[in-house]
Design an enzyme around this catalytic site. Structure first.
Site: not given
Ligand code: DHB
Length: 309
Positions: A76, A78, A134, A195, A197, A221, A270
């Site tokens: 994460a 952000g 995200c 996809i 995450t 991953g 990953t």
């Molecule tokens: C972030 C953005 C994403 O699209 C994701 O799948 C995981 C993390 C990010 O910037 O926090």
């Protein structure tokens, strides 16, 4: 010198982009600076996708922003990025690597996605990939991708101002990903990336609190590979546009599995963080050896092959 296995067997056409091989650098893991992108290209990626960029600079979340689990990473960050006005320099530099450059774009409104995508394409991006997936930044990402009306509006507004292919990166955190794919395609998406995450978290048993500063992050991953393969398979049954498979690809056999499910190309993220950029070379060589062993003349012959059995 850029390393490429020079064989027609591996060439793919991805919504008009010509890739020397079907492997691509996924958004996010590397990709903020042109230098780190160049290392990946030199190791044989057929195309690169940058880190997601928005209209204004963003610092992202406080540390910790990443945690390793038994079969993947939860992150994460952000959406940290310098903003599109600064990022155009990186795009211009990345163009010199000689492979298609796809710029990942996010926004807090359809207009913002369109403005950023247009600036990226004007700077030389060969395609835009819309991050509507995200899992944890409020008012963008999956909050857009989960809402069919808003998703369609974002895609339509971007398509209206961008003359290059528009890819839409889908979230697995929806009830029916094939339906979302269809909404994106009907609004004009040229390809789908599946996809992003999977929403996840980890808790420190000693301190008793969530490890990530944002508490919730996105799992990537090997843990998510079977989910991603299922998503690609379902989307392939529903839409004709090309699919870019993404999620846990670590070796050539993983890549072939995605192609058989219906992906035209695959993105790797990953595995680069865990094993280094040499995975591109290994995956590409492995796909080529598989095609020769099985008597296929082109990688295109195996795209979606599992649906015919
Ligand atoms: C972030 C953005 C994403 O699209 C994701 O799948 C995981 C993390 C990010 O910037 O926090």
């Amino acid at each position: 010198m850029t390393w490429h296995l020079k064989t027609n067997r591996l060439r793919v056409d991805l919504a008009g982009l010509r890739l020397a091989n079907p492997t691509m650098l996924a958004s996010g893991i590397l990709g903020l600076s042109a230098e780190s992108l160049s290392n990946t290209v030199m190791d044989g990626a057929g195309a690169i996708v940058t880190k997601s960029v928005g209209s204004k600079p963003r610092n992202g979340y406080a540390n910790p922003t990443i945690v390793q689990t038994s079969c993947g990473l939860i992150n994460a960050m952000g959406l940290p990025n310098p903003g599109i006005n600064e990022f155009v320099k990186e795009i211009r530099e990345a163009k010199s690597f000689g492979v298609p450059v796809v710029v990942s774009v996010y926004g807090f409104s359809a207009e913002e996605y369109a403005t950023v995508a247009k600036k990226a394409v004007d700077a030389g991006a060969d395609a835009a990939e819309l991050n509507v997936s995200c899992p944890h930044v409020e008012e963008t990402g999956v909050e857009i991708g989960q809402n069919p009306e808003i998703l369609a509006e974002v895609v339509r507004k971007v398509k209206a101002v961008v003359e290059k292919p528009v890819f839409v990166k889908l979230s697995p955190n929806v009830a029916n990903i094939a339906e979302t794919a269809e909404v994106a395609v009907k609004a004009g998406a040229d390809a789908l990336t599946a996809i992003n995450t999977v929403k996840a978290m980890a808790i420190d048993t000693e301190t008793t609190v969530p490890i990530l500063s944002n508490k919730i992050g996105g799992l990537s991953g090997p843990a998510i590979k079977p989910i991603a393969v299922r998503c690609v398979y379902e989307i392939y049954e529903r839409v004709k546009e090309p699919i870019i498979g993404c999620g846990g690809i670590t070796n050539w056999r993983d890549a072939v599995e995605f192609l058989l499910a219906g992906a035209t190309a695959v993105q790797i993220g990953t595995a680069i963080a865990l094993k280094g950029p040499s995975v591109f070379r290994k995956v590409t060589r492995g796909i080529d050896a598989y095609l020769r062993r099985k008597g296929f003349k082109s990688v295109n012959e195996i795209v979606g092959l599992s649906h015919r059995s």
